[in-house]
Design a protein around this motif. Structure first.
Motif, PDB file in Angstrom:
ATOM      1  N   VAL A   8      -1.854   0.969 -32.757  1.00 51.04           N
ATOM      2  CA  VAL A   8      -0.400   0.901 -32.566  1.00 51.04           C
ATOM      3  C   VAL A   8       0.289   1.383 -33.836  1.00 51.04           C
ATOM      4  O   VAL A   8       0.165   0.763 -34.896  1.00 51.04           O
ATOM      5  N   ASN A  12       3.970   6.198 -32.170  1.00 49.86           N
ATOM      6  CA  ASN A  12       3.129   6.285 -30.971  1.00 49.86           C
ATOM      7  C   ASN A  12       2.026   5.238 -30.974  1.00 49.86           C
ATOM      8  O   ASN A  12       1.564   4.796 -32.027  1.00 49.86           O
ATOM      9  N   THR A  13       1.614   4.861 -29.766  1.00 47.45           N
ATOM     10  CA  THR A  13       0.412   4.056 -29.578  1.00 47.45           C
ATOM     11  C   THR A  13      -0.657   4.998 -29.053  1.00 47.45           C
ATOM     12  O   THR A  13      -0.487   5.611 -27.999  1.00 47.45           O
ATOM     13  N   LYS A  29      -1.483   9.830 -26.316  1.00 46.64           N
ATOM     14  CA  LYS A  29      -0.473   9.277 -27.217  1.00 46.64           C
ATOM     15  C   LYS A  29       0.658   8.781 -26.326  1.00 46.64           C
ATOM     16  O   LYS A  29       1.132   9.509 -25.455  1.00 46.64           O
ATOM     17  N   THR A  32       5.416   4.026 -28.727  1.00 45.68           N
ATOM     18  CA  THR A  32       5.379   2.601 -29.060  1.00 45.68           C
ATOM     19  C   THR A  32       6.689   1.962 -28.629  1.00 45.68           C
ATOM     20  O   THR A  32       7.765   2.512 -28.864  1.00 45.68           O
ATOM     21  N   SER A  33       6.588   0.807 -27.999  1.00 49.54           N
ATOM     22  CA  SER A  33       7.779   0.132 -27.474  1.00 49.54           C
ATOM     23  C   SER A  33       8.210  -0.997 -28.403  1.00 49.54           C
ATOM     24  O   SER A  33       7.463  -1.420 -29.288  1.00 49.54           O
ATOM     25  N   ILE A  36       5.429  -4.356 -28.218  1.00 50.92           N
ATOM     26  CA  ILE A  36       4.292  -3.448 -28.367  1.00 50.92           C
ATOM     27  C   ILE A  36       3.337  -3.474 -27.182  1.00 50.92           C
ATOM     28  O   ILE A  36       2.599  -2.528 -26.947  1.00 50.92           O
ATOM     29  N   GLY A  39       3.833  -0.685 -24.773  1.00 53.12           N
ATOM     30  CA  GLY A  39       3.227   0.545 -25.276  1.00 53.12           C
ATOM     31  C   GLY A  39       1.722   0.544 -25.115  1.00 53.12           C
ATOM     32  O   GLY A  39       1.115   1.547 -24.721  1.00 53.12           O
ATOM     33  N   ILE A  40       1.089  -0.604 -25.415  1.00 51.86           N
ATOM     34  CA  ILE A  40      -0.369  -0.710 -25.268  1.00 51.86           C
ATOM     35  C   ILE A  40      -0.759  -0.551 -23.812  1.00 51.86           C
ATOM     36  O   ILE A  40      -1.696   0.189 -23.471  1.00 51.86           O
ATOM     37  N   THR A  65      -3.455  -2.943 -35.192  1.00 51.19           N
ATOM     38  CA  THR A  65      -2.037  -3.226 -35.013  1.00 51.19           C
ATOM     39  C   THR A  65      -1.338  -3.486 -36.344  1.00 51.19           C
ATOM     40  O   THR A  65      -1.958  -3.935 -37.308  1.00 51.19           O
ATOM     41  N   GLN A  67       1.236  -5.584 -36.527  1.00 51.74           N
ATOM     42  CA  GLN A  67       2.033  -6.786 -36.270  1.00 51.74           C
ATOM     43  C   GLN A  67       2.169  -7.693 -37.491  1.00 51.74           C
ATOM     44  O   GLN A  67       3.234  -8.205 -37.783  1.00 51.74           O
ATOM     45  N   TYR A 339      10.633   8.714 -34.080  1.00 48.46           N
ATOM     46  CA  TYR A 339      10.207   8.816 -32.688  1.00 48.46           C
ATOM     47  C   TYR A 339      11.166   9.637 -31.832  1.00 48.46           C
ATOM     48  O   TYR A 339      10.847  10.010 -30.691  1.00 48.46           O
TER      49      TYR A 339
END
Length: 516
Positions: A8, A12-13, A29, A32-33, A36, A39-40, A65, A67, A339
């Protein structure tokens, strides 16, 4: 059987599927939200759809990650904690968290400094004050679920820390999360204590991203996979280990890229340049693993001394904004469209000149609509590329330990902006799948264990001490999830300490093996 690797990033994830022969079956790709997991989930779905494989054939899933890093930097989701330092009266002059910013100091509900601790040679400073520690733990009951414990010279002897940890669980219950500084940091009380405090405060974040990742996989029908988390030495750890030591996930993104770059290029010793949308990370691969930093590292304004990769970051990426100034000079970054590159860059119909537009203009890349940069002045593009080249070459010099030329590996989606002729390099390699090297690094990583101790060779002969250290490092790797038969020693270091009595050496041994 297949391995699923996910990393992550801020933009992008990335997700990849690798088969049993370590061939890349599919790579994607996905944006990423804010949450997350969206996105994952999107990356996993896209990767599975692209590969067409049976979900039941995925036996392992790995996640890298940011995080924990984000939680510290943004001061979000950190749990309230208690802090016990064992070191009175010697350390009363400097309380815990003395140099922390006020906004992050608030995580400490209470702290105490009690009697105990050791001298640099292992002699006891004072007996451990169990009564004072027990009173402190009683006062924390119902207020916190996590406690950090540190002790003077616990890297030499951790008896008092372990006794305090057992007492904490006895008083507050077995479910309490206890972070013991000698298991996290190295020499230096304040920095090691800081690392233990951060580790204690991250336990809720760790619970969330471990269980969240497992649930994401389950929701997508990947139910037979064992789940692992990337840690910052380029290896993996189990979910339980990650819950115990969440701080070890910090900076796992760059290390995943370094490991992935080494695997894809078949180079074991090189500088890795990982270019994203906003920043470029440079690290060094030695014998297939990231070089460790030898200095204290500051995370979110907190000075720590636990192991971290030797990485430098510069404000250069595919979305870096290019500006031409009145005096004719051209600068690149450090600000970036990030992004939003697919809507802001010229080649995508936007109105902002970016490093990606420069690469397209100079025919270094073929993405977007190249007709959109036909009006871009060639001299401006050339000057921008020289600025990019200068930034990268200066950073390469900063990472070198000698003046000799060195191999360079380019990875990351933004690496299209980097010229492939760079001063000070032996070769510049951009391998296949360079855009998802971070996720590939996560998927192919091994599991490691590292032992670091101070040993007096006058008391224990060098060879016997090193053999014992090797055996303990192997056990640590097995505890972290490695298959015992595959574990091998990948690093042995012993450094004489002139300021210690006798023939004292700092011994560090690292072992790594394949996943169970």
């Amino acid at each position: 059987m297949y391995k699923l690797g996910i990393d992550v990033g801020g933009t992008n994830t990335d997700a990849v599927l690798i088969d049993s022969d370590r061939n890349v079956v599919a790579e994607v790709k996905y944006p990423t939200s804010g949450d997350i997991y969206d996105g994952i989930l999107g990356a996993v779905r896209a990767c599975l759809k692209k590969s067409g494989i049976n979900r039941a054939e995925i036996s392992q899933a790995m996640l890298g990650t940011t995080q924990c890093t984000n939680a510290i930097v943004e001061r979000k989701s950190l749990a309230p904690i208690g802090i016990l330092r064992i070191g009175a009266p010697a350390t009363l002059g400097i309380p815990p968290m003395i140099d922390w910013a006020e906004d992050i100091q608030k995580i400490a509900v209470d702290y105490a400094v009690v009697g105990g601790g050791f001298e640099y040679d292992g002699k006891e400073l004072a007996p451990f004050d169990r009564e004072a520690a027990a009173r402190f733990f009683e006062g924390l009951k119902g207020k916190v679920k996590s406690v950090a414990i540190s002790c003077v010279f616990s890297t030499v002897r951790n008896d008092h820390e372990l006794e305090a940890a057992a007492l904490c669980r006895e008083v507050m219950g077995e479910e309490i999360h206890v972070s013991v500084s000698s298991e996290i940091g190295s020499m230096g009380l304040i920095e090691r204590e800081n690392a233990a405090i951060l580790n204690a405060a991250l336990y809720e974040v760790a619970e969330r991203f471990t269980t969240g990742f497992a649930k994401t996989l389950e929701d997508e029908g990947v139910t037979g996979a064992r789940v692992y988390l990337s840690q910052n030495d380029g290896t993996l750890m189990t979910m339980e280990y990650a819950k115990k030591y969440p701080i070890l996930t910090i900076a796992c993104g760059p290390t995943n890229s370094i490991r992935g770059a080494s695997y894809l290029s078949h180079l074991k010793d090189a500088i890795v340049i990982d270019v994203g949308g906003t920043t470029t990370d440079l690290g060094v691969i030695l014998a297939g693993f990231p070089r460790e930093s030898g200095v204290a590292v500051t995370i979110g304004g907190v000075r720590t001394n636990f192991r971290m990769p030797d990485v430098i970051s510069i404000g250069l990426g595919g979305g870096s904004i290019v500006r031409q100034h009145e005096d004719g000079t051209v600068t690149v970054g450090p600000d970036s469209v990030g992004y939003r590159i697919t809507e802001k860059a010229l080649v995508f119909g936007g109105d902002t000149l970016t490093a990606t537009d420069v690469a397209v203009k100079l025919k270094m890349a073929d993405i977007g609509d190249k007709s959109k940069v036909e009006q871009l002045d060639y001299e401006t593009a050339r000057k921008a590329m020289e600025a990019i080249r200068s930034m990268v070459e200066d950073s390469i010099d900063a990472m070198k330990v000698s003046s000799a030329d060195i191999d360079v590996i380019l990875v990351g989606g933004g690496s299209i902006i980097i010229p492939e002729q760079l001063a000070g390099t032996k070769s510049v390699v951009k391998p296949d799948y360079f855009g998802t090297a971070n996720a590939i690094g996560s998927a192919i990583s091994k599991v490691s264990g590292t032992l670091e101790q101070l040993i007096n060779y006058d008391e224990t002969p060098r060879e016997a001490a090193l053999n014992r250290a090797r055996a303990e490092a192997v056990e640590l790797a097995v505890e972290a999830g490695a298959v015992r038969e595959t574990v091998e020693i990948i690093e042995v270091e012993d450094v004489p300490l002139a300021y210690y009595p006798g023939n004292t050496n700092r011994v560090k041994v690292k072992a790594a093996g394949d996943l169970v």
